[in-house]
Design a protein around this motif. Structure first.
Motif, short mmCIF file in Angstrom:
data_model
loop_
_atom_site.label_atom_id
_atom_site.label_comp_id
_atom_site.label_asym_id
_atom_site.label_seq_id
_atom_site.Cartn_x
_atom_site.Cartn_y
_atom_site.Cartn_z
N VAL A 147 87.65 -42.54 -34.33
CA VAL A 147 88.68 -42.28 -33.98
C VAL A 147 88.33 -41.91 -32.06
O VAL A 147 87.31 -42.21 -31.59
CB VAL A 147 88.23 -40.23 -34.11
N GLU A 148 89.31 -41.98 -31.41
CA GLU A 148 89.50 -42.47 -29.93
C GLU A 148 88.65 -41.32 -29.48
O GLU A 148 88.82 -40.09 -29.77
CB GLU A 148 90.88 -42.37 -29.34
N THR A 149 87.34 -41.53 -28.44
CA THR A 149 87.14 -40.87 -28.02
C THR A 149 87.06 -41.07 -26.00
O THR A 149 86.54 -38.96 -25.99
CB THR A 149 85.60 -40.43 -28.12
N SER A 150 87.45 -41.40 -25.94
CA SER A 150 87.48 -41.46 -24.53
C SER A 150 88.58 -43.00 -24.14
O SER A 150 88.68 -44.17 -25.10
CB SER A 150 86.45 -42.06 -23.83
N ARG A 151 88.60 -43.41 -22.82
CA ARG A 151 89.98 -44.24 -22.61
C ARG A 151 89.42 -44.41 -20.92
O ARG A 151 89.27 -43.70 -19.94
CB ARG A 151 91.19 -44.90 -22.98
N GLY A 152 89.22 -46.28 -20.82
CA GLY A 152 88.69 -46.41 -19.24
C GLY A 152 88.83 -47.34 -18.69
O GLY A 152 88.68 -48.96 -19.61
N VAL A 153 87.90 -48.09 -17.84
CA VAL A 153 87.65 -48.66 -17.33
C VAL A 153 86.04 -48.99 -17.61
O VAL A 153 85.15 -48.79 -17.71
CB VAL A 153 87.78 -49.47 -16.22
N PHE A 154 86.16 -50.94 -18.87
CA PHE A 154 84.89 -51.15 -19.08
C PHE A 154 84.35 -52.10 -18.04
O PHE A 154 84.86 -53.02 -17.51
CB PHE A 154 85.25 -51.81 -19.94
N ILE A 155 82.66 -51.84 -18.43
CA ILE A 155 81.86 -52.76 -16.89
C ILE A 155 80.86 -53.55 -17.32
O ILE A 155 80.35 -52.38 -18.44
CB ILE A 155 81.46 -51.62 -16.16
N ILE A 156 81.17 -54.90 -17.49
CA ILE A 156 79.66 -55.43 -17.23
C ILE A 156 78.79 -55.24 -16.62
O ILE A 156 79.58 -56.45 -15.34
CB ILE A 156 79.71 -56.33 -18.92
N THR A 157 77.70 -55.50 -16.05
CA THR A 157 76.95 -55.88 -14.67
C THR A 157 75.38 -56.01 -15.22
O THR A 157 75.25 -57.13 -16.37
CB THR A 157 76.91 -54.91 -13.64
N ASN A 158 75.36 -57.05 -14.08
CA ASN A 158 73.83 -57.54 -14.73
C ASN A 158 72.78 -57.06 -15.10
O ASN A 158 71.75 -57.40 -15.47
CB ASN A 158 73.10 -58.21 -13.75
N ARG A 159 72.55 -55.55 -15.70
CA ARG A 159 71.62 -54.74 -15.63
C ARG A 159 72.64 -53.56 -16.98
O ARG A 159 71.79 -53.14 -17.54
CB ARG A 159 71.58 -53.28 -14.93
N ARG A 160 73.84 -53.33 -16.92
CA ARG A 160 73.94 -52.80 -18.12
C ARG A 160 75.89 -52.43 -17.84
O ARG A 160 76.72 -53.61 -17.68
CB ARG A 160 74.25 -51.17 -17.45
N ILE A 161 76.57 -51.95 -19.52
CA ILE A 161 77.80 -51.56 -19.24
C ILE A 161 78.12 -50.54 -19.94
O ILE A 161 76.88 -49.69 -19.45
CB ILE A 161 77.87 -52.95 -21.39
N MET A 162 79.57 -49.92 -18.97
CA MET A 162 79.89 -48.54 -18.81
C MET A 162 80.90 -48.88 -19.31
O MET A 162 82.16 -49.71 -18.66
CB MET A 162 80.00 -48.27 -17.30
#
Length: 267
Positions: A189-204
């Protein structure tokens, strides 16, 4: 009557081309010569870029497509070939959509970057509220939809209608009727949508709505992940159910898989 856009010569009535026959022949020869030079040298000069500005835009895009197909015929596009294609695109002001940059050339850029241990740094746009930590660098950004496994009610099953008994005129009472048991099923089930980000420390995942769910997982807490044609399945340490991310660009799955493979080993 119109004039040739190259030499200014008057064009015949009902002539469908924008250049005269002589100029069209010259343009075709120039295009063939430039194509041969680029394929041989894996480079394009500024003078050649200027000459190409006289070509029809459709022919320029065909040239780019032909060069890309040739460069990628061995399933590899090396750094020099990437630089040549980028120079051609930027010099002739071709948009990413026109050359299908995200799905074709972008994955090869990340391949070369990972091999050289120098990941691309991406400017963070349209991601309000994201505060990067000290020495944190953004390596990838794309729109995404977050889906999670939820128990969904499908209604009731196994019930019975019972028997209707007349109590008074116009008044009935049903005896023995039951709605049965609730039927449920686990679904994505879709729970959210937005901007997916990968950094050198985490994903968001930075949601587009304040009511939507955000996601913030340190790379060191990623337990496992799997790439599929339509998205990424990811599991976090201490979290029984996984997350599924569906990206706006199909090529993003390949890039995200490469980045996570590299970053999870170096963190």
């Amino acid at each position: 009557m119109a004039n040739c856009r190259i030499c200014g010569k008057r064009l015949p009535l009902f002539y469908r081309d924008t250049v005269c026959r002589e100029c069209r022949t010259k343009l075709q020869l120039e295009l063939a010569d430039i194509t041969k030079y680029v394929l041989t040298n894996k480079d394009i000069t500024n003078e050649q870029i200027d000459k190409l500005k006289n070509q029809d835009r459709t022919d320029i895009i065909k040239l780019y497509n032909s060069l890309f197909q040739n460069f990628s015929s061995d399933k590899e596009v090396d750094a020099q070939e990437i630089a040549t294609l980028r120079k051609l695109q930027n010099g002739l002001f071709l948009s990413d959509a026109e050359v299908k940059f995200d799905e074709r050339l972008k994955p090869y850029i990340y391949v070369q970057a990972i091999r050289n241990n120098t990941l691309p740094e991406v400017e963070l746009k349209n991601a309000q509220g994201i505060v990067l930590k000290k020495d944190e660098k953004v390596h990838f950004v794309d729109g995404a939809i977050l889906k999670e496994i939820k128990s969904v009610s499908l209604g009731y099953g196994g019930g019975s209608q019972g028997v209707s008994i007349r109590i008074a005129s116009g008044v009935h009472y049903r005896v023995g009727g039951t709605r049965g048991h609730i039927m449920r099923e686990d679904k994505l089930v879709e729970t959210s949508r937005g901007v997916f980000i990968i950094t050198n420390r985490r994903i968001m995942l930075n949601p587009t709505s304040i009511k939507s769910k955000s996601l913030n997982i340190p790379l060191s807490k990623i337990f496992s992940y799997s790439c599929y044609e339509n998205g990424l399945e990811l599991y976090k340490e201490g979290h029984e159910k996984g997350y599924f991310l569906e990206f706006l660009n199909k090529s993003s799955v390949e890039i995200v898989g490469m980045l996570l493979g590299y970053l999870t080993k170096t963190n």
